[in-house]
Design an enzyme around this catalytic site. Structure first.
Site, short mmCIF file in Angstrom:
data_model
loop_
_atom_site.label_atom_id
_atom_site.label_comp_id
_atom_site.label_asym_id
_atom_site.label_seq_id
_atom_site.Cartn_x
_atom_site.Cartn_y
_atom_site.Cartn_z
N GLY A 272 0.76 -1.12 -0.06
CA GLY A 272 0.16 0.06 0.06
C GLY A 272 0.85 1.23 -0.06
CG HIS A 444 -19.40 -7.80 -36.10
ND1 HIS A 444 -19.18 -8.73 -35.14
CD2 HIS A 444 -18.89 -8.66 -37.30
CE1 HIS A 444 -18.84 -10.13 -35.59
NE2 HIS A 444 -18.79 -9.81 -36.76
P1 NAI Z 1 -2.75 -2.02 -2.40
O1 NAI Z 1 -3.45 -1.43 -1.51
O2 NAI Z 1 -3.40 -2.16 -3.84
O3 NAI Z 1 -2.53 -3.64 -2.20
C1 NAI Z 1 -1.78 -4.08 -1.05
C2 NAI Z 1 -2.14 -5.42 -0.71
O4 NAI Z 1 -1.23 -5.61 0.49
C3 NAI Z 1 -3.37 -5.63 -0.18
O5 NAI Z 1 -4.01 -6.77 -0.79
C4 NAI Z 1 -3.31 -6.08 1.33
O6 NAI Z 1 -4.03 -6.69 1.88
C5 NAI Z 1 -1.87 -6.32 1.38
N1 NAI Z 1 -1.03 -6.37 2.54
C6 NAI Z 1 -0.81 -5.52 3.34
N2 NAI Z 1 -0.21 -5.64 4.42
C7 NAI Z 1 0.27 -6.73 4.23
C8 NAI Z 1 1.32 -7.41 4.96
N3 NAI Z 1 1.82 -6.97 6.19
N4 NAI Z 1 1.78 -8.77 4.40
C9 NAI Z 1 1.21 -9.12 3.37
N5 NAI Z 1 0.24 -8.29 2.63
C10 NAI Z 1 -0.29 -7.33 3.00
O7 NAI Z 1 -1.60 -1.42 -2.43
P2 NAI Z 1 -0.41 -1.11 -3.62
O8 NAI Z 1 -0.22 -2.70 -4.65
O9 NAI Z 1 0.84 -1.23 -2.81
O10 NAI Z 1 -0.67 -0.13 -4.39
C11 NAI Z 1 -0.72 1.31 -3.91
C12 NAI Z 1 -1.65 1.99 -4.48
O11 NAI Z 1 -0.98 2.52 -5.80
C13 NAI Z 1 -3.01 1.30 -5.17
O12 NAI Z 1 -3.94 1.05 -4.18
C14 NAI Z 1 -3.50 2.13 -6.16
O13 NAI Z 1 -4.23 3.14 -5.77
C15 NAI Z 1 -2.18 2.76 -6.99
N6 NAI Z 1 -1.65 1.96 -7.96
C16 NAI Z 1 -2.53 1.80 -9.20
C17 NAI Z 1 -2.08 1.14 -10.27
C18 NAI Z 1 -3.42 1.38 -11.25
O14 NAI Z 1 -4.03 2.06 -11.31
N7 NAI Z 1 -3.08 0.27 -12.44
C19 NAI Z 1 -1.04 0.45 -10.46
C20 NAI Z 1 -0.26 0.68 -9.20
C21 NAI Z 1 -0.36 1.36 -8.10
#
Ligand code: NAI
Ligand code: FAD
Length: 465
Positions: A272, A444
């Site tokens: 996150g 299509h």
């Molecule tokens: P995220 O919030 O999407 O996912 C974090 C994951 O880590 C969750 O599944 C959570 O349950 C897990 N987690 C949390 N603490 C943990 C732990 N101690 N051990 C194991 N798992 C744990 O966060 P992420 O992937 O870091 O991305 C951050 C933000 O960046 C996203 O929420 C999004 O807003 C943005 N982003 C958007 C993208 C897109 O639009 N394609 C691409 C990349 C990032």
């Protein structure tokens, strides 16, 4: 120095879009950015470089795995330095483009780190240590976010990396453990898996991608597993030991149980992001961030008069297009216009293969809110364009109000669905019914016909075989 109408701290999507709109509306505006290039996380170390690597690695995988099906033979190899360089070139061109846009719209781009120095005052510290103080009627905080650290797993950007480190690994790892099955973990994990790494994703929860429609997330996990990604769900990381050549991680079941060790060349921490407000001088105007570091707002106004906040530093999805919309709406409000962002209809896209895209409510949210809905679903296996392209996995699902037929949510997994979700964003902004989309002509043969077929499915008249 003359007084500014607006000084914006941060040159990411929130900040630079606010700056350009302010220039267009004739406001005297400055945008302060400390990293040396404009574009923020998104252009420098986020959306843009990750998509460059996703695109290149997808082509590599397609060439080696799928071309033969279409009668194109021969193996291709990866030249990693060139792949990393084309990514860096695109980033540089785009950040320069933003600099040009600021100039064109008469925005003063000030290089340095900004901090609030009391009401109507912003101090800027340049790289050479000199400090200037700007007078302004309004201050916009657009300082974005940073990766959330995981205690016991310290990022050194050598073997234990965050998303920034994962965009510049100088070799193809043999093995990589990704901590967190969120968007960053699955996008960047996909990049390195396609290039040859054995990727294991460790996730605390018992599902991947929290927030995504559960049925879609299940299909997504099944497809990624088929591609070779290994998942350890319901698992917590309790420690990490990095050496020169790799990392030993200790894990245990989230619910408690026996510990195990997992070794990998690299560990990517992607659990996150959190707001970035370090050294911002919030105390000089009495702003106190919440426990998670977010600055609260009411229509972008903070608790301090004349201080506004947009993008990742405040509430709502941490997405570039949301930050852009915030920035523009905030300036329009400052200029006395009617700025507004509809947070219910901010789309999300995961740029893996296949892509996942959604907008509006998912089934779990509708059930929790007690809203009766109908659903129409269409698989890409029945879409002629996806079929001839050998891209038949995934589906489109449309959720509509059981009484009024208004579309409440759309969830898709399939080839390039990120390019198609915009159609439903527009339809939903205009409060369309599923029948409106079902009766709209679509070309299509295109994948977009699946969008219409899913809408037709809400009333049960889809053309599926
Ligand atoms: P995220 O919030 O999407 O996912 C974090 C994951 O880590 C969750 O599944 C959570 O349950 C897990 N987690 C949390 N603490 C943990 C732990 N101690 N051990 C194991 N798992 C744990 O966060 P992420 O992937 O870091 O991305 C951050 C933000 O960046 C996203 O929420 C999004 O807003 C943005 N982003 C958007 C993208 C897109 O639009 N394609 C691409 C990349 C990032
Ligand atoms: P930022 O982009 O973080 O910009 C803030 C800027 O402010 C930074 O440049 C920082 O240097 C500067 N700054 C901070 N403090 C100061 C200060 N005191 N003085 C001067 N300057 C300062 N979102 C999507 O929508 N689509 C994607 O595909 C996507 N992919 C991503 C991939 C990755 C790997 C990551 C990490 C993020 C991704 N995101 C994506 C999220 C997206 O990058 C952010 O939501 C977006 O950048 C937020 O914009 P912002 O303007 O609020 O902040």
């Amino acid at each position: 120095m003359a007084q500014y109408d607006v000084v914006i701290i941060g040159g990411g999507p929130g900040g630079y879009n606010a700056a350009i709109r302010a220039g267009q509306l004739g406001l005297k505006v400055a945008c302060i950015e400390g990293r040396g290039t404009l574009g923020g996380t998104c252009l420098n170390v986020g959306c843009i470089p990750s998509k460059a690597m996703l695109h290149a690695s997808e082509l590599y995988e397609l060439a080696n795995k799928d071309f033969a099906k279409m009668g194109i033979d021969g193996k291709v190899t990866v030249n990693l330095p060139v792949m990393l360089q084309q990514k860096a070139d695109s980033v540089l061109a785009l950040t320069k483009g933003i600099e040009f846009l600021l100039k064109k719209n008469k925005v003063d781009y000030i290089k340095g780190w900004g901090s609030i120095a009391g009401p109507g005052k912003v101090a800027v510290k340049a790289e050479d240590g000199t400090e200037t103080v700007l007078d302004t009627l309004n201050i916009i905080i657009a300082t974005g976010s940073e990766p959330t650290p995981l205690p016991g797993v310290d990022v050194d950007q050598k073997r234990i990396i965050d998303s920034t480190g994962a965009l510049v690994i100088p070799e193809i790892p043999k093995s990589m453990v990704v901590i967190g099955a969120g968007i960053i973990g699955l996008e960047l994990g996909s990049v390195w898996r396609r290039l040859g790494a054995e990727v294991t994703v460790v996730e605390y929860l018992d599902r991947i991608t929290p927030g995504m429609d559960a049925e879609t997330a299940k299909t997504f996990q099944r497809i990624l597993t088929k591609q070779g990604v290994k998942f350890k769900l319901g698992t917590k990381v309790t420690g990490a030991k990095a050496s020169k050549t790799g990392v030993a991680l200790t894990l245990e079941p989230a619910a408690g149980g026996d510990a195990e060790t997992l070794n990998a060349d690299y560990v990517l921490v992607a659990i996150g992001r959190r707001p970035y407000t370090d050294g911002l001088g919030l105390e000089t105007v009495g702003i106190v961030p919440d426990k998670r570091g977010f600055i609260a707002n009411d229509h972008f106004k903070t608790s301090a008069p004349g201080v506004w906040v947009v993008g990742d530093a405040t509430y709502g999805p941490m997405l570039a297009h949301k930050a852009e919309d915030d920035g523009v709406a905030c300036i329009e409000l400052i200029a006395g216009k009617a700025g507004h962002v509809n947070y219910d209809l901010v789309p999300s896209v995961v740029y893996t293969f296949p892509e996942v895209a959604w907008v509006g409510k998912n089934e779990e949210e509708l059930k929790a809110a007690g809203i009766a809905y109908k659903s129409g679903k269409f698989p890409f296996t029945a879409n002629s364009r996806a079929k001839v392209n050998h891209e038949g996995e995934g589906f489109v699902k449309v959720l509509a109000d059981a009484t009024t037929d208004q579309i409440l949510g759309v969830h898709m997994i399939g080839p390039q669905v990120g390019e198609m979700i915009g159609e439903y964003c527009v339809a939903m902004e205009f409060s369309a019914s599923s029948e409106d989309v079902a009766r709209t002509s679509h070309p299509h043969p295109t994948r977009s016909e699946a969008l219409r077929q899913a809408a037709m499915g809400v009333e049960g008249w889809t053309m599926q075989a």
